[in-house]
Design an enzyme around this catalytic site. Structure first.
Site, short mmCIF file in Angstrom:
data_model
loop_
_atom_site.label_atom_id
_atom_site.label_comp_id
_atom_site.label_asym_id
_atom_site.label_seq_id
_atom_site.Cartn_x
_atom_site.Cartn_y
_atom_site.Cartn_z
N ARG A 114 -47.62 -34.02 -7.75
CA ARG A 114 -48.76 -33.77 -6.86
C ARG A 114 -49.49 -32.46 -7.15
NH1 ARG A 114 -45.01 -35.47 -3.11
NH2 ARG A 114 -45.20 -37.67 -2.63
N LYS A 136 -63.10 -30.00 -12.96
CA LYS A 136 -63.13 -31.45 -13.19
C LYS A 136 -62.13 -31.80 -14.27
CE LYS A 136 -67.98 -32.64 -12.44
NZ LYS A 136 -69.09 -33.26 -13.18
N GLU A 178 -75.00 -26.91 -25.02
CA GLU A 178 -74.78 -26.64 -23.58
C GLU A 178 -75.22 -25.21 -23.23
OE1 GLU A 178 -73.97 -28.89 -21.34
OE2 GLU A 178 -72.82 -30.46 -22.36
N LYS A 214 -72.58 -20.90 -14.68
CA LYS A 214 -71.86 -22.08 -14.18
C LYS A 214 -71.02 -21.71 -12.95
CE LYS A 214 -69.23 -26.20 -15.17
NZ LYS A 214 -68.66 -27.15 -16.11
N GLU A 224 -70.11 -31.38 -6.32
CA GLU A 224 -71.26 -31.99 -7.00
C GLU A 224 -72.09 -32.88 -6.07
OE1 GLU A 224 -70.35 -34.18 -10.57
OE2 GLU A 224 -72.09 -33.33 -11.58
N ARG A 228 -75.17 -28.54 -7.93
CA ARG A 228 -74.41 -28.64 -9.19
C ARG A 228 -75.04 -29.65 -10.15
NH1 ARG A 228 -67.82 -28.68 -9.70
NH2 ARG A 228 -67.70 -29.01 -11.92
N ASN A 232 -76.79 -31.07 -15.02
CA ASN A 232 -76.98 -32.33 -15.75
C ASN A 232 -78.29 -32.38 -16.52
OD1 ASN A 232 -74.57 -33.43 -14.96
ND2 ASN A 232 -75.41 -34.31 -13.09
N HIS A 235 -78.75 -34.55 -19.55
CA HIS A 235 -77.65 -35.51 -19.55
C HIS A 235 -78.07 -36.91 -19.09
CE1 HIS A 235 -75.40 -31.86 -20.11
NE2 HIS A 235 -74.25 -32.49 -20.17
N HIS A 239 -76.46 -38.96 -21.80
CA HIS A 239 -75.32 -39.88 -21.67
C HIS A 239 -75.66 -41.26 -22.23
CE1 HIS A 239 -73.35 -37.37 -18.27
NE2 HIS A 239 -72.74 -37.16 -19.42
N HIS A 251 -71.40 -35.19 -28.02
CA HIS A 251 -71.98 -35.01 -26.69
C HIS A 251 -73.13 -33.98 -26.70
CE1 HIS A 251 -72.15 -34.61 -22.34
NE2 HIS A 251 -72.06 -33.30 -22.49
N1 LIG Z 1 -64.31 -31.23 -17.34
C1 LIG Z 1 -65.57 -30.93 -17.58
O1 LIG Z 1 -66.26 -30.34 -16.73
C2 LIG Z 1 -66.18 -31.28 -18.89
C3 LIG Z 1 -67.45 -30.78 -19.25
C4 LIG Z 1 -67.93 -31.10 -20.51
C5 LIG Z 1 -67.19 -31.88 -21.39
N2 LIG Z 1 -65.98 -32.37 -21.00
C6 LIG Z 1 -65.17 -33.20 -21.92
O2 LIG Z 1 -64.86 -32.42 -23.04
C7 LIG Z 1 -64.63 -33.29 -24.17
C8 LIG Z 1 -65.33 -32.73 -25.36
O3 LIG Z 1 -64.81 -31.46 -25.64
P1 LIG Z 1 -64.99 -30.76 -27.07
O4 LIG Z 1 -66.40 -30.82 -27.48
O5 LIG Z 1 -64.31 -29.46 -26.99
O6 LIG Z 1 -64.27 -31.78 -28.05
P2 LIG Z 1 -62.75 -31.94 -28.55
O7 LIG Z 1 -61.80 -31.48 -27.53
O8 LIG Z 1 -62.65 -33.33 -29.04
O9 LIG Z 1 -62.69 -30.93 -29.78
C9 LIG Z 1 -63.38 -31.22 -30.98
C10 LIG Z 1 -62.47 -31.12 -32.19
O10 LIG Z 1 -62.25 -29.74 -32.50
C11 LIG Z 1 -60.85 -29.50 -32.66
N3 LIG Z 1 -60.63 -28.10 -32.34
C12 LIG Z 1 -60.37 -27.54 -31.14
N4 LIG Z 1 -60.33 -26.20 -31.25
C13 LIG Z 1 -60.55 -25.89 -32.54
C14 LIG Z 1 -60.65 -24.68 -33.27
N5 LIG Z 1 -60.56 -23.48 -32.66
N6 LIG Z 1 -60.88 -24.73 -34.59
C15 LIG Z 1 -61.03 -25.94 -35.22
N7 LIG Z 1 -60.98 -27.12 -34.59
C16 LIG Z 1 -60.74 -27.10 -33.26
C17 LIG Z 1 -60.22 -30.50 -31.75
O11 LIG Z 1 -58.87 -30.71 -32.09
C18 LIG Z 1 -61.09 -31.72 -31.98
O12 LIG Z 1 -60.71 -32.38 -33.15
C19 LIG Z 1 -65.13 -34.66 -23.75
O13 LIG Z 1 -64.04 -35.51 -23.52
C20 LIG Z 1 -65.89 -34.40 -22.45
O14 LIG Z 1 -65.86 -35.49 -21.56
C21 LIG Z 1 -65.46 -32.07 -19.79
ZN LIG Z 2 -72.46 -31.82 -21.07
#
Ligand SMILES: NC(=O)c1ccc[n+]([C@@H]2O[C@H](COP(=O)([O-])OP(=O)(O)OC[C@H]3O[C@@H](n4cnc5c(N)ncnc54)[C@H](O)[C@@H]3O)[C@@H](O)[C@H]2O)c1
Ligand SMILES: [Zn+2]
Length: 337
Positions: A114, A136, A178, A214, A224, A228, A232, A235, A239, A251
């Site tokens: 939990r 999130k 972003e 942020k 949200e 908030r 977007n 987006h 999206h 993304h």
């Molecule tokens: N929770 C939220 O508020 C929120 C907001 C935006 C995005 N997201 C989520 O985040 C995800 C995308 O995140 P991302 O863009 O970081 O992608 P990712 O986590 O897939 O990372 C991209 C690639 O880079 C690699 N990597 C990580 N750190 C590295 C480093 N220092 N050097 C070299 N390679 C490295 C990872 O292993 C991966 O292969 C999506 O699933 C999206 O839905 C969440």
């Molecule tokens: Zn985004």
């Protein structure tokens, strides 16, 4: 540099400092119920070793790096490993990696017993400026992104800009999209740094500016329901482009194209396109507008009457506005003819 985030669930610090990863154990403190380090195979070994050496008794779980791995199967595997350790209720999950590791790790921490203590150590630019704060967490299900999740605030976030030294150029640009979004909706000075190229000398400053913005939004509207949604910007179409591309575009690349597509002010759009091109982001794609509109109306944030979009008529100031689908289609297609 430290930023404090105040939420209903807790108040927590974000440390932003070069070399902070080396001090992670000191920053995190004792992990009485056990420490569980979660990362993926794309995070370079050097960063994993740097962290795990400071927690000799911790379990390290590495899953295969990919957005597709952010699913219930991987989530179950992580929980099983945590239970086998065992990680206790007073234990800590430390997520080292990009947004995929953060979202999956955050959801595991939110639900295991939990809810246990969660520490985020984001290592992509996108995760450092965006997904690491806001609380999130989520996994994908049946091809639908982030459909299962929870709000769970971290106990602490540690951002070491040095970890970006190993990040591929395309992933860096993905995060910059972003940051440019933040500049467009809330920080004219940051946009100026992108226009004159000075941002390159101060990536830590870019991260800090984005997090400060942020934080101010998330603190006002944790769930949200209102302001908030300003985050977007880009987006709504972004999206849809992401779904249409089936993984071809990242993304941030879709957000870049989505910002250009939704901007109605020609002068601002030209300035934005210049900034996006300079960092290697795409500004347009050739998807069929009908298909994009179908995807927009299928989005989980859409309603029957229309969609809330973000308008930017002045750089650094975004405004929420609800528009009908007809109006949105007009915006999408207006420059096609
Ligand atoms: N929770 C939220 O508020 C929120 C907001 C935006 C995005 N997201 C989520 O985040 C995800 C995308 O995140 P991302 O863009 O970081 O992608 P990712 O986590 O897939 O990372 C991209 C690639 O880079 C690699 N990597 C990580 N750190 C590295 C480093 N220092 N050097 C070299 N390679 C490295 C990872 O292993 C991966 O292969 C999506 O699933 C999206 O839905 C969440
Ligand atoms: Zn985004």
């Amino acid at each position: 540099m430290e930023i404090t985030v105040r939420t209903r669930e807790r108040t927590y610090p974000i440390t932003i400092a070069r070399g902070a990863l080396k001090r992670a154990a000191e920053l995190i403190g004792p992990c009485e119920g056990g420490a569980f380090i979660l990362t993926d195979s794309g995070v370079p070994r050097c960063w994993v070793d740097e962290l795990s050496a400071q927690f000799p008794r911790a379990s390290v779980h590495v899953f295969n790096a990919s957005e597709r791995a952010k699913n219930i199967g991987t989530y179950t595997e992580v929980l099983e490993h945590m239970a086998a350790c065992p990680i206790r209720r007073s234990g800590t999950l430390i997520a080292l990696g990009g947004g995929v590791v953060g979202d999956l790790g955050g959801f595991a921490a939110a639900t295991y017993m939990r809810g246990i203590r969660y520490v985020g150590i984001p290592t992509t630019l996108l995760a450092q400026i965006d997904s690491s704060i806001g609380g999130k967490t989520a996994v994908n299900l049946g091809g639908i992104k982030n459909i299962v999740g929870a709000f769970h605030q971290p106990s602490m976030v540690i951002i070491d800009p040095d970890t970006l030294s190993t990040l591929p150029k395309r992933q860096l640009a993905n995060g910059l999209a972003e940051a440019i979004k933040t500049a467009m909706i809330g920080d004219a000075a940051l946009f100026a740094a992108f226009e004159d190229g000075t941002w390159k000398n101060d990536i830590q400053g870019v991260i800090t500016a984005c997090l400060q913005y942020k934080r101010s939004i998330v603190e006002q509207d944790e769930d949200e329901q209102g302001i908030r949604r300003i985050l977007n910007f880009g987006h709504t179409f972004g999206h849809a482009f992401e779904s249409a591309s089936g993984g071809e575009y990242l993304h941030g690349e879709c957000v870049a194209m989505g910002m250009v597509a939704i901007l109605e002010n020609d002068e601002i759009r030209r300035r934005l396109e210049k900034v996006l091109c300079a960092v290697g982001l795409p500004v347009s794609c050739a998807y069929e507008p009908r298909r994009i509109m179908e995807l927009v109306s299928a989005d989980k944030k859409a309603s029957a009457d229309g969609v809330t979009i973000v308008r930017v008529d002045e750089i650094g100031r975004g405004e929420l506005r609800t528009v009908s689908y007809g109006e949105l289609e007009r915006i999408l297609t207006r420059r096609a003819g």
